[in-house]
Design a protein around this motif. Structure first.
Motif, mmCIF file in Angstrom:
data_model
loop_
_atom_site.group_PDB
_atom_site.id
_atom_site.type_symbol
_atom_site.label_atom_id
_atom_site.label_comp_id
_atom_site.label_asym_id
_atom_site.label_seq_id
_atom_site.Cartn_x
_atom_site.Cartn_y
_atom_site.Cartn_z
ATOM 1 N N LEU A 1 0.960 -9.010 1.024
ATOM 2 C CA LEU A 1 0.097 -7.831 1.169
ATOM 3 C C LEU A 1 0.713 -7.147 2.237
ATOM 4 O O LEU A 1 0.466 -7.527 3.521
ATOM 5 N N ASN A 2 1.376 -5.929 1.988
ATOM 6 C CA ASN A 2 2.153 -5.036 2.807
ATOM 7 C C ASN A 2 2.835 -5.980 4.030
ATOM 8 O O ASN A 2 2.887 -5.749 5.248
ATOM 9 N N GLY A 3 3.582 -6.796 3.625
ATOM 10 C CA GLY A 3 4.336 -7.885 4.308
ATOM 11 C C GLY A 3 3.629 -8.809 4.978
ATOM 12 O O GLY A 3 4.241 -9.823 5.732
ATOM 13 N N ARG A 4 2.380 -9.098 4.913
ATOM 14 C CA ARG A 4 1.759 -10.318 5.401
ATOM 15 C C ARG A 4 1.410 -11.235 4.448
ATOM 16 O O ARG A 4 1.284 -10.870 3.182
ATOM 17 N N SER A 5 1.926 -12.549 4.577
ATOM 18 C CA SER A 5 1.528 -13.765 3.612
ATOM 19 C C SER A 5 0.072 -13.801 3.572
ATOM 20 O O SER A 5 -0.502 -14.102 4.441
ATOM 21 N N LEU A 6 -0.187 -14.379 2.227
ATOM 22 C CA LEU A 6 -1.458 -14.823 1.871
ATOM 23 C C LEU A 6 -1.280 -16.047 1.255
ATOM 24 O O LEU A 6 -0.479 -16.169 0.242
ATOM 25 N N LYS A 7 -2.313 -16.926 1.166
ATOM 26 C CA LYS A 7 -2.508 -18.114 0.271
ATOM 27 C C LYS A 7 -2.771 -17.757 -1.110
ATOM 28 O O LYS A 7 -3.852 -17.026 -1.306
ATOM 29 N N ALA A 8 -1.936 -18.240 -2.024
ATOM 30 C CA ALA A 8 -2.097 -17.574 -3.504
ATOM 31 C C ALA A 8 -1.635 -18.832 -4.477
ATOM 32 O O ALA A 8 -0.594 -19.324 -4.243
ATOM 33 N N PRO A 9 -2.662 -19.184 -5.073
ATOM 34 C CA PRO A 9 -4.059 -18.824 -5.032
ATOM 35 C C PRO A 9 -4.815 -19.362 -3.960
ATOM 36 O O PRO A 9 -4.537 -20.581 -4.020
ATOM 37 N N LEU A 45 0.927 -1.211 -0.053
ATOM 38 C CA LEU A 45 0.097 -0.146 0.217
ATOM 39 C C LEU A 45 0.930 1.277 -0.124
ATOM 40 O O LEU A 45 1.711 1.470 0.818
ATOM 41 N N ALA A 46 0.682 2.224 -1.098
ATOM 42 C CA ALA A 46 1.375 3.297 -0.993
ATOM 43 C C ALA A 46 0.795 4.498 -0.168
ATOM 44 O O ALA A 46 -0.234 4.328 0.438
ATOM 45 N N PRO A 47 1.443 5.466 0.408
ATOM 46 C CA PRO A 47 1.054 6.508 1.329
ATOM 47 C C PRO A 47 0.286 7.722 0.689
ATOM 48 O O PRO A 47 0.002 8.562 1.466
ATOM 49 N N TRP A 48 0.153 7.429 -0.406
ATOM 50 C CA TRP A 48 -0.529 8.552 -1.223
ATOM 51 C C TRP A 48 -2.020 8.259 -1.602
ATOM 52 O O TRP A 48 -2.583 7.116 -1.660
#
Length: 288
Positions: A262-270, A140-143
């Motif tokens: 996602l933001n350093g958090r791992s997700l099951k993909a796919p 996620l970008a800060p803008w």
């Protein structure tokens, strides 16, 4: 063009472009230094994927190009020129599977925001289609994206904000950045739309968030309806990125692209929902 095909075989891909009505080599092609696409980012574009020599969803992309021209007040090319120019530039470069970009600008103008009186510049470029990695890491970008800006939802060449956000993500080892809007609601990626799975529900930001009306986004929504997969367009607070179980990106070049980080958090993909959407998309549009 006598001997043209033989000449192309001895050249690297992407040596020819289509500029203002005719094929030109990169060496001879010239854009005016007063073109407002360069000077002030006054232009629109479409990026398509061609497979087997045929641009995918060309009719939908042309309709969006028309909408972008209507919003920005630019002159749009005809659908015939849109399709023929892509075929010509792919053939000239010997490309069957390609990434194709059609760009329209307002042409020469003064050193300011006023437009000139010309009909503008039309540029069509094709490059080899390169695969993405199987999954993507996203930051996620800060803008923020302005959901009520004059160019909200327009495929504009004014991509400076996207370039900066993607740089931010890549500095953190990611291949795509997400942005929120001024209400801190999830909006889109720098070159993609985003879907999340929260408590088993498949969700994506609505167009009112300020996101681009992605062609693949729309095709995914339609595929979900046809395959009985419930997908809702809802305002999504940024915190959803901390809570979702799955997420994926969509774009013309990515198709349905699972997010593994996602933001350093791992997700099951796919994950199971993402996999079901990938399969539904492939079945509905004859991919894979």
């Amino acid at each position: 063009m006598p001997g043209f095909a033989a000449k192309v075989q001895h050249m690297n891909p992407s040596q020819f472009i289509w500029l203002n009505g005719r094929l030109q080599s990169l060496e001879e092609a010239r854009l005016s230094p007063l073109d407002h696409g360069l000077l002030v980012g006054d232009g629109v574009f479409e990026t398509l994927v061609a497979r087997g020599g045929r641009p995918f969803a060309a009719r939908e992309h042309y309709a969006r190009l028309q909408r972008s021209c209507d919003v920005t007040g630019l002159h749009c090319i005809s659908e015939e020129v849109f399709e023929e120019s892509m075929r010509e530039v792919m053939a000239a470069n010997g490309l069957v599977d390609a990434r194709v970009r059609v760009t329209l600008t307002s042409g020469d103008g003064p050193l300011g925001s006023d437009r000139g009186a010309g009909r503008g510049t039309v540029l069509v470029v094709a490059t080899p289609l390169k695969p993405w990695p199987p999954t993507e890491n996203v930051q996620l970008a800060p803008w923020t994206r302005n959901s009520r800006g004059a160019l909200a939802g327009v495929k504009s060449v004014s991509y400076g904000e996207n370039v900066r956000a993607l740089m931010y993500a890549k500095e953190r080892g990611c291949g795509e950045a997400l942005v929120v809007n001024e209400s801190n609601q999830l909006c889109e990626g720098t070159g993609s739309n985003v879907f999340v799975v929260l408590e088993g529900r498949l969700l994506t930001p609505p167009l009112s968030s300020g996101c681009l009306a992605g062609i693949t986004r729309q095709l995914v929504l339609e595929a979900c309806v046809k395959e009985g997969i419930v997908c809702l367009e809802e305002d999504l607070p940024a915190v959803v990125l901390e809570e979702c179980e799955e997420a994926f990106l969509t774009s013309s070049t990515r198709d349905v692209h699972p997010i593994a980080g996602l933001n350093g958090r791992s997700l099951k993909a796919p994950g199971p929902v993402t996999l079901a959407v990938q399969q539904a998309f492939a079945r509905q549009y004859g991919l894979g």
